[in-house]
Design a protein around this motif. Structure first.
Motif, PDB file in Angstrom:
ATOM      1  N   UNK A 121      89.342 -19.710 109.634  1.00 16.53           N
ATOM      2  CA  UNK A 121      88.733 -18.451 109.159  1.00 16.53           C
ATOM      3  C   UNK A 121      87.230 -18.603 108.929  1.00 16.53           C
ATOM      4  N   UNK A 122      86.814 -19.835 108.536  1.00 17.01           N
ATOM      5  CA  UNK A 122      85.381 -20.058 108.274  1.00 17.01           C
ATOM      6  C   UNK A 122      84.535 -19.881 109.542  1.00 17.01           C
ATOM      7  N   UNK A 123      85.141 -20.152 110.708  1.00 20.03           N
ATOM      8  CA  UNK A 123      84.399 -19.996 111.967  1.00 20.03           C
ATOM      9  C   UNK A 123      84.197 -18.520 112.309  1.00 20.03           C
ATOM     10  N   UNK A 127      80.670 -19.450 106.038  1.00 22.21           N
ATOM     11  CA  UNK A 127      80.863 -20.020 104.701  1.00 22.21           C
ATOM     12  C   UNK A 127      79.768 -19.539 103.755  1.00 22.21           C
ATOM     13  N   UNK A 128      80.063 -19.684 102.478  1.00 21.60           N
ATOM     14  CA  UNK A 128      79.055 -19.433 101.443  1.00 21.60           C
ATOM     15  C   UNK A 128      78.481 -20.770 100.982  1.00 21.60           C
ATOM     16  N   UNK A 129      77.157 -20.828 100.822  1.00 22.17           N
ATOM     17  CA  UNK A 129      76.525 -22.018 100.241  1.00 22.17           C
ATOM     18  C   UNK A 129      75.734 -21.591  99.008  1.00 22.17           C
ATOM     19  N   UNK A 130      75.567 -22.538  98.096  1.00 23.95           N
ATOM     20  CA  UNK A 130      74.701 -22.264  96.937  1.00 23.95           C
ATOM     21  C   UNK A 130      73.465 -23.149  97.045  1.00 23.95           C
ATOM     22  N   UNK A 131      72.329 -22.655  96.555  1.00 19.16           N
ATOM     23  CA  UNK A 131      71.099 -23.445  96.633  1.00 19.16           C
ATOM     24  C   UNK A 131      70.987 -24.374  95.426  1.00 19.16           C
ATOM     25  N   UNK A 160      82.997 -20.123  94.339  1.00 15.15           N
ATOM     26  CA  UNK A 160      83.693 -19.974  95.623  1.00 15.15           C
ATOM     27  C   UNK A 160      82.816 -20.336  96.810  1.00 15.15           C
ATOM     28  N   UNK A 161      82.045 -21.398  96.675  1.00 12.79           N
ATOM     29  CA  UNK A 161      81.135 -21.813  97.742  1.00 12.79           C
ATOM     30  C   UNK A 161      81.669 -23.078  98.406  1.00 12.79           C
ATOM     31  N   UNK A 162      81.311 -23.257  99.685  1.00 15.18           N
ATOM     32  CA  UNK A 162      81.795 -24.405 100.447  1.00 15.18           C
ATOM     33  C   UNK A 162      80.836 -25.584 100.390  1.00 15.18           C
ATOM     34  N   UNK A 163      79.558 -25.289 100.136  1.00 15.42           N
ATOM     35  CA  UNK A 163      78.594 -26.382 100.233  1.00 15.42           C
ATOM     36  C   UNK A 163      77.303 -26.012  99.507  1.00 15.42           C
ATOM     37  N   UNK A 237      82.163 -30.291 111.428  1.00 17.41           N
ATOM     38  CA  UNK A 237      82.027 -28.825 111.462  1.00 17.41           C
ATOM     39  C   UNK A 237      81.601 -28.319 112.840  1.00 17.41           C
ATOM     40  N   UNK A 238      81.032 -29.188 113.643  1.00 13.99           N
ATOM     41  CA  UNK A 238      80.387 -28.778 114.900  1.00 13.99           C
ATOM     42  C   UNK A 238      79.351 -27.696 114.593  1.00 13.99           C
ATOM     43  N   UNK A 239      79.608 -26.426 114.970  1.00 15.62           N
ATOM     44  CA  UNK A 239      78.679 -25.322 114.676  1.00 15.62           C
ATOM     45  C   UNK A 239      79.440 -24.339 113.796  1.00 15.62           C
ATOM     46  N   UNK A 240      79.035 -24.251 112.532  1.00 24.16           N
ATOM     47  CA  UNK A 240      79.781 -23.434 111.566  1.00 24.16           C
ATOM     48  C   UNK A 240      78.830 -22.397 110.955  1.00 24.16           C
ATOM     49  N   UNK A 241      79.175 -21.090 111.079  1.00 23.96           N
ATOM     50  CA  UNK A 241      78.261 -20.059 110.578  1.00 23.96           C
ATOM     51  C   UNK A 241      78.151 -20.061 109.052  1.00 23.96           C
ATOM     52  N   UNK A 242      76.956 -19.747 108.557  1.00 23.76           N
ATOM     53  CA  UNK A 242      76.732 -19.530 107.126  1.00 23.76           C
ATOM     54  C   UNK A 242      76.493 -18.037 106.943  1.00 23.76           C
TER      55      UNK A 242
END
Lengths: 273, 273
Positions: A121-123, A127-131, A160-163, A237-242
């Protein structure tokens, strides 16, 4: 079954141990590298080996193995684990020490591991990232120093962030364990300083050459938030959208067409590896 | 003979091992503390325990042991090692992980170790330190991150230096594993930011109160080079004069009278412990 190679011996990975006076454990004095197989063949082995050697040189830990010997160990570990693709980790530490500082020789461990792929589903949704205000210490070295990322585990769960995306004085560098790219029109943009030069980053830059104008340069967070598409690259991850950075939605909020094209390209490359 | 305590069991320290999926080893996710005995009694136990707990909290690794349980373990380890004074190390890591990030519980190791005292001649002539542009990452935490100090081992040998003084943008912070003090007339000066608050630093500040005006503040390298006397404090060094910083001689080039007086005071304190 996964195995390790340590001081010349192969043993089950989940039974392998090190003495407590290892300088990786006592002094954080260690580095690693990490790659995976496709069709049971190590992906981009030459590039990963080169980076491992460079990290060892920069951290001043003597590398105790030749490329040929290491490849033989890797081949054996892949065969021992069975018929599935796997990851291989190299871990090189300062070695055992009687005074917590000096050591006669380094410790090198090579181990096969199960893959931990991103969710399907992440592809699609990104994903959500936090700074986090930080730039990695000695960023060109793949050292074992992940304490900032580890401290932030609780924040990641709560938000709820992935990275984590590292930002210092308004400039972005990288995620905790992967590189970051922006797409604007025909431009593919990625930071070129204060980063670990990822092998997947290098692979994507090769694959993108024909279709994009590539810009390797400093990138601000403001620029990233306004980008049409953003994605991250790593071995697993190869190429994973943010699609989300803190509370900002990026682009359409799901995978963009150009990111999808690059993902398709790398998927085709690894399937034929 | 030195022993360790790990997951409820005592065993010979030089036979104790951890599995290779410990997050200290894989991710540098660990902290420690280190104290010694005088007359077989832990020196400043309350203060060391308090610092260990604070490090664990800041690094977000749950501390799995109460102060009373820990003291019982420490007492037993001291008794097991014999009739000589020893050091005790606490090492707390993120624990064993199956995915290199998460872990159900931390790993705490408590181990007794041989002391490595400074050379007698160093107390008379002082040590040489070299400067290095750096400030410790998360400096108030006694994390296991010593990679900068480890990388500099070769420089230390080549320059006949005993330790490294960290300087960032002209301001000093600390040595690799000890605090630094300046004396000018009646003033005793030591940095109060970007440092690990040493227990010996705290002890010396107590002992010095009656005779000095104490200044806890930012200190420049220029100020240190021009000081009348400079010394460093740590668990194993107590009060150790610094007589050379890179190629600059400090004061008389050997231990100064006021440093000697503080050394005498702490020696009297530990002898009567």
């Amino acid at each position: 079954m996964h195995h390790s190679w340590f001081k010349g011996d192969f043993s089950p990975a989940n039974e392998t141990k090190v003495f407590i006076n290892d300088l990786g454990l006592l002094r954080g004095y260690g580095l690693f590298d990490y790659f995976r197989t496709y069709n049971l063949k190590p992906f981009q082995w030459d590039w990963y080996w080169e980076r491992y050697e460079r990290s060892a040189k920069l951290l001043r830990i003597p590398n105790p193995i030749t490329k040929e010997e290491a490849f033989e160990v890797v081949t054996k570990l892949i065969a021992m684990q069975g018929v599935q693709d796997c990851a291989i980790r190299f871990l090189l530490t300062g070695g055992y020490s009687t005074d917590s500082v000096t050591s006669p020789e380094p410790n090198l461990l090579i181990v096969s591991e199960e893959l931990h792929p991103s969710k399907e589903a992440d592809y699609e949704h990104g994903i959500k990232v936090i700074t986090h205000e930080y730039v990695r210490d000695l960023p060109t070295i793949k050292s074992i120093d992940y304490k900032h990322y580890m401290i932030l585990q609780q924040d990641l769960r709560e938000q709820n962030a992935s990275d984590v995306l590292f930002v210092k004085n308004g400039e972005i560098s990288e995620l905790s364990r992967s590189n970051v790219f922006l797409i604007n029109g025909k431009k593919l943009i990625t930071p070129n300083e204060n980063i670990l030069e990822g092998i997947t980053r290098k692979t994507v830059l090769e694959l993108a050459k024909a279709d994009f104008e590539i810009e390797l340069r400093a990138v601000t967070l403001m620029e990233l938030l306004a980008a049409e598409e953003v994605f991250t690259t790593s071995t697993t991850k190869r190429v994973l959208p943010i699609s989300k950075v803190d509370e900002h939605i990026i682009g359409s909020g799901k995978i963009g067409a150009k990111t999808q094209a690059l993902l398709d390209k790398i998927n085709a490359l690894v399937e034929a590896w």
